[in-house]
Write a protein that holds these residues in place. Structure first.
Motif, short mmCIF file in Angstrom:
data_model
loop_
_atom_site.label_atom_id
_atom_site.label_comp_id
_atom_site.label_asym_id
_atom_site.label_seq_id
_atom_site.Cartn_x
_atom_site.Cartn_y
_atom_site.Cartn_z
N VAL A 162 -24.15 6.33 -34.30
CA VAL A 162 -23.61 5.00 -34.54
C VAL A 162 -22.78 5.10 -35.81
O VAL A 162 -23.30 5.46 -36.86
N VAL A 174 -24.33 -13.11 -47.56
CA VAL A 174 -25.73 -12.71 -47.59
C VAL A 174 -25.79 -11.18 -47.49
O VAL A 174 -25.07 -10.59 -46.69
N ASP A 197 -28.90 6.37 -36.32
CA ASP A 197 -29.68 5.34 -37.01
C ASP A 197 -29.35 4.02 -36.35
O ASP A 197 -28.19 3.69 -36.15
N LEU A 198 -30.38 3.26 -36.00
CA LEU A 198 -30.13 1.97 -35.35
C LEU A 198 -31.29 1.04 -35.61
O LEU A 198 -32.45 1.42 -35.47
N ASP A 199 -30.95 -0.17 -36.01
CA ASP A 199 -31.96 -1.22 -36.13
C ASP A 199 -31.53 -2.39 -35.26
O ASP A 199 -30.39 -2.82 -35.33
N VAL A 216 -29.71 6.12 -44.64
CA VAL A 216 -29.70 5.33 -43.42
C VAL A 216 -28.27 5.09 -42.97
O VAL A 216 -27.40 4.75 -43.76
N GLY A 217 -28.02 5.27 -41.71
CA GLY A 217 -26.66 5.23 -41.21
C GLY A 217 -26.19 3.84 -40.88
O GLY A 217 -26.85 2.84 -41.17
N ALA A 218 -25.04 3.81 -40.25
CA ALA A 218 -24.33 2.57 -40.07
C ALA A 218 -25.02 1.60 -39.12
O ALA A 218 -24.82 0.40 -39.19
N GLY A 219 -25.80 2.12 -38.19
CA GLY A 219 -26.40 1.23 -37.20
C GLY A 219 -27.60 0.48 -37.71
O GLY A 219 -28.10 -0.42 -37.05
N ALA A 220 -28.08 0.85 -38.89
CA ALA A 220 -29.31 0.26 -39.39
C ALA A 220 -29.04 -1.08 -40.06
O ALA A 220 -27.99 -1.28 -40.66
N LEU A 221 -29.99 -1.96 -39.97
CA LEU A 221 -29.89 -3.22 -40.68
C LEU A 221 -30.12 -2.95 -42.16
O LEU A 221 -30.69 -1.94 -42.53
N PRO A 222 -29.67 -3.85 -43.03
CA PRO A 222 -29.90 -3.63 -44.46
C PRO A 222 -31.38 -3.60 -44.77
O PRO A 222 -32.16 -4.27 -44.08
N GLY A 267 -32.39 -7.49 -49.88
CA GLY A 267 -31.18 -8.24 -49.59
C GLY A 267 -31.09 -8.59 -48.12
O GLY A 267 -30.00 -8.83 -47.62
N ARG A 268 -32.18 -8.53 -47.40
CA ARG A 268 -32.09 -8.66 -45.95
C ARG A 268 -31.95 -10.13 -45.52
O ARG A 268 -32.80 -10.97 -45.86
N PRO A 269 -30.91 -10.43 -44.82
CA PRO A 269 -30.71 -11.80 -44.36
C PRO A 269 -31.44 -12.07 -43.05
O PRO A 269 -31.97 -11.16 -42.43
N GLU A 270 -31.47 -13.29 -42.66
CA GLU A 270 -32.05 -13.67 -41.36
C GLU A 270 -31.15 -13.13 -40.25
O GLU A 270 -29.96 -12.93 -40.43
N VAL A 271 -31.74 -12.86 -39.12
CA VAL A 271 -30.96 -12.29 -38.02
C VAL A 271 -30.04 -13.35 -37.44
O VAL A 271 -30.32 -14.55 -37.49
N LEU A 304 -23.59 5.24 -44.60
CA LEU A 304 -23.31 4.03 -45.35
C LEU A 304 -23.77 4.23 -46.79
O LEU A 304 -24.79 4.86 -47.05
N ALA A 353 -27.43 0.34 -50.12
CA ALA A 353 -27.29 -1.06 -50.48
C ALA A 353 -27.79 -1.26 -51.90
O ALA A 353 -28.72 -0.58 -52.32
N LEU A 374 -22.36 -4.65 -44.99
CA LEU A 374 -23.11 -4.94 -43.79
C LEU A 374 -22.85 -6.34 -43.29
O LEU A 374 -22.70 -6.56 -42.10
N ARG A 381 -22.89 -14.94 -41.48
CA ARG A 381 -23.72 -14.25 -42.45
C ARG A 381 -22.94 -13.95 -43.70
O ARG A 381 -23.29 -13.07 -44.46
#
Lengths: 255, 305, 224
Positions: free
Chosen positions: A210, A242, A24-26, B288-294, B298-302, B275, B278, A247, A239
């Motif tokens: 990951v 937030v 999983d990756l974003d 969704v695993g650890a590499g994914a963004l939230p 609750g998603r913050p700005e990059v 993970l 959230a 995360l 961050r």
């Protein structure tokens, strides 16, 4: 926020060997992400899968809004990959190599000169057959090929390997500029200092997945090659506070 | 037997054992009948004498060779066609090529024996003979190519392309060799057009039935072997995938030099080290695993400007 | 597609101009093969003159194998094959470009070979048009078939030995038809009409392989 790379449970094989075992990756657009992990952890395979070079057996993948397998050709014009090997033609000069890369990607041939200059390859070095250059110089030729193409997504596999301190700094600068210009950068490295210098988000890769973000204090002290400005000034926004706590802490490097 | 196989073991084995066994026994029986009629019952030919008996082997074997290569080309074409693409066609292609090669070699050997007996030479540049020899060389190349590629998808693709190109080459070859032969006047000897009748006709028909059955039996078994290999590879894949995932377990708390494992931030639900979902995220996002963004909400700005 | 073909052909020819590996090795090899034929036929002049077209085309096929191998060795050397896939070039263009570069090198080699045949084997010319036309078409066919099979074998372990095994039977009609066309062009067989018929067959072969390569090259590059 627009996602540049989105992988869900991606599995990929080489023969019977699973290179990726459910990743999983974003990665958001304009982000710098550093993949860290031991040799054989799956960093290279992850980059190749994102580039569409590694066929995906199961899972979902979207890169720049495209399917890396189905829309491979459309995607690759917009993605630049620097692999373990440089992909240079030994008998051609540095200039010829960069020119070919630029023309092949539809970029102007004239982009080759400035790109080589940017990486400090001028004069005689640019006209010498690549086979006669040193390992570090060849690495820089390969980087100049990317710089000439100006891809939207930069994928780099151990780009610092073989470079001396000043050229590592040059590379970090180049990548930060690319990110500032809106490009996304994903690089694999086993060196802790790389991530600190680039101010990127660091993710750990192991067992073809990951497994998590690294915390700031685990990155280790900066080593000699970190000549650039401290990470916080280059663009990593703190961050803290937030989003969900794990995360915010683990997924992003906080300077 | 095939009903109680678990679904994860890949494709089911085609053809019931009874079918294949019946096919095998009837092939054996037909061969015995052909041998009996061909060697004892049917009389020697008026013109060719005892030599006529090779007619009860060679034409049938040669026909099966062409049928095999034809099936290979057909299977390859069907695999290449996107709408009909299926591993079945690839299995048909490899079975056809392999069984066809066996019959092709038999064709060349029996043809050569016949040639020695009728014209006094083991080999003549007859177009059909030349073409068959080229075909045999091509089929060996095709099979060598298949052995050289490990990745199943790549193997199917490369060998299908080669088979289709080779089939087209055979068409060109056919014209080339027959035109070429028309330049050489010496080989009009070969006119295998004897008037066949009575027991000879019956025996020839029997030989076609017998070798047809042998061919079908070999095809069925070759196809089954291909399926079994796929199932075996599937099993290995599952095992390898589990082993690869368990590499993460080596990095458990106390393991070599990693810091994230063991922290309560990270929910350790199995080898994937997923993970925890959230807060406020839809349930579908839980895996969704650890590499994914939230997830959104609750998603913050990059982080990078 | 045509633009990409030009880019790739230009790149391959530039590599050749910089290294001269192809011509420096392929050409002497082909000439040596011609000399060996002379030994094999024990200097029998009339026999050599009769067999000249066939020997010539055998030498061309022998020269074509290393030329094709070189064309793909260049891509394999430094992981450039991945670079080519990532370059965004159209696969059909890559195929045509590589085939054109191989064909051009083969034509240069053939010009020298033809001179060698004329001198060594005492051949005389009867139909120059047919000779040149069939040489051009069969060279395109050899290059097309070679590059198509070369692409197939890029990722394989035993590709150096597999290429001749796959390519030789496939090139059999070229050897046959080009030899017959040249026999009639050199006045060794009756009338040039038959020669042009062989030329048609050569054209069929070439079209089949160029079309097959254009259609399948993309998929082959991805999978192997």
């Amino acid at each position: 926020m627009v996602l540049c790379v989105r992988l869900r449970q991606v599995v990929a094989f080489a023969g019977r060997y699973p290179l990726l075992a459910g990743v999983d990756l974003d990665v958001a657009e304009g982000e710098v992400v550093v993949l860290r992990g031991a040799n054989g952890a799956g960093k290279t395979s992850l980059l190749r899968a994102v580039a569409g070079l590694l066929p995906i057996s199961s899972g979902e993948a979207s890169v720049l809004g495209l399917d890396p397998v189905r829309d491979a050709r459309a995607l690759r014009r917009r993605v630049g990959l620097l692999g373990h090997r440089n992909g240079l033609y030994e008998d051609l000069s540095a200039l010829d190599n960069v020119r070919f890369a630029a023309r092949a990607a539809g970029a102007p041939k004239a982009a080759a000169g400035p790109a080589l200059e940017r990486l400090g390859l001028t004069g005689r070095l640019a006209d010498l057959a690549v086979g006669r250059l040193s390992a570090g110089q060849r690495r820089r030729v390969a980087l100049a090929m990317l710089a000439a193409r100006q891809p939207e997504l930069w994928l780099l596999d151990e780009p610092h390997a073989g470079l001396d301190a000043s050229h590592r700094h040059l590379l970090d600068q180049l990548l930060r500029e690319a990110a500032a210009g809106g490009a996304t950068v994903v690089l694999a490295s086993h060196e802790a200092a790389v991530s600190t210098a680039l101010a990127g988000r660091t993710l750990a890769v192991a067992g073809g997945t990951v497994v998590g973000g690294l915390l700031a204090d685990e990155l280790g002290p900066p080593t000699d090659h970190q000549v650039g400005p401290p990470a916080g000034q280059v663009g990593a926004v703190s961050r803290e506070g937030v989003g969900p706590a794990p995360l915010a802490q683990a997924g992003f490097h906080v300077a | 037997m095939r009903q109680d196989e678990p679904a994860s073991l890949g494709p089911a084995l085609p053809f019931r054992p009874l079918t294949t066994r019946a096919l095998g026994w009837s092939a054996l029986a037909a061969l015995a009948v052909t041998a009996w009629w061909g060697l004892w019952v049917s009389p020697p030919d008026v013109v060719q004498g005892q030599l006529v008996r090779i007619l009860y082997v060679h034409p049938a074997v040669a026909t099966m060779c062409y049928v095999g290569f034809g099936l290979c080309a057909l299977g390859s074409l069907a695999w290449l066609w996107p709408r009909t693409r299926s591993p079945r066609w690839d299995r048909l292609a490899v079975a056809g090529a392999e069984v066809g090669s066996v019959f092709c070699l038999a064709t060349l050997v029996t043809g050569s024996i016949w040639g020695r007996a009728t014209w006094g030479v083991w080999w003549t540049w007859d177009p059909r003979l030349t073409l068959t020899a080229i075909l045999f060389a091509m089929s060996l190349g095709y099979l060598a190519l298949r052995r050289g590629i490990d990745k199943p998808q790549a193997r199917s693709l490369a060998s299908s392309v080669v088979a289709v190109l080779m089939a087209l080459t055979v068409v060109v070859d056919h014209y080339a060799t027959s035109w070429w032969n028309s330049l050489h006047q010496g080989t009009t000897l070969l006119q295998p057009n004897p008037t066949v009748h009575g027991w000879q006709l019956a025996t020839m028909l029997a030989s076609f039935v017998a070798f047809g059955l042998v061919f079908a039996w070999m095809m069925v078994h070759r196809y089954r072997v291909e399926v079994m290999e796929e199932r075996y590879e599937d099993e290995l894949l599952q095992a390898a995938l589990a082993a690869r995932r368990s590499e993460v377990a080596l990095l458990e708390p106390g393991g070599p030099g990693t810091g994230w494992a063991g922290r309560e931030d990270w929910a350790g639900d199995g080898p994937g080290r997923r993970l925890a979902p959230a807060p406020g995220s839809p349930p579908g996002q839980a895996g969704v695993g650890a590499g994914a963004l939230p997830p959104a909400g609750g998603r913050p700005e990059v982080g990078v400007r | 597609m045509w633009r990409d073909a030009l880019v790739v052909a230009g790149k391959d020819l530039r590599i050749e101009r910089r290294s001269w590996v192809g011509l420096n090795q392929v050409l002497p090899y082909a000439l040596t093969v011609l000399l060996l034929f002379g030994f094999a036929f024990d200097q029998d002049r009339s026999l050599l003159a009769q067999a000249a077209p066939g020997l010539y085309w055998l030498a061309v096929v022998f020269a074509g194998l290393p030329a094709v191998q070189r064309s793909f060795a260049v891509e394999a050397a430094d992981g450039a094959a991945d670079g080519l896939r990532m370059s965004g070039l159209e696969p059909a263009g890559i195929f045509l470009g590589k085939a054109a570069a191989v064909a051009l090198q083969l034509l240069v080699a053939q010009a020298v070979l033809a001179g060698g045949v004329a001198v060594l084997f005492h051949s005389r010319l009867a139909g120059p048009g047919l000779l040149v036309a069939s040489a051009l078409v069969s060279t395109a066919g050899v290059a097309g078939a070679g590059v198509a099979y070369g692409a197939l074998l890029v990722g394989l372990r035993a590709r150096e030995t597999l290429l001749p095994l796959l390519l030789a039977p496939v090139l059999a009609p070229v050897v046959l038809a080009a030899t017959q066309a040249w026999r009639s062009a050199l006045g060794l067989s009756a009338g040039p009409g038959g020669g042009w018929r062989w030329f048609g067959l050569l054209a069929c072969f070439t079209v089949v392989y160029l079309a097959g390569g254009v259609l399948s090259f993309g998929a082959l590059m991805e999978e192997t």
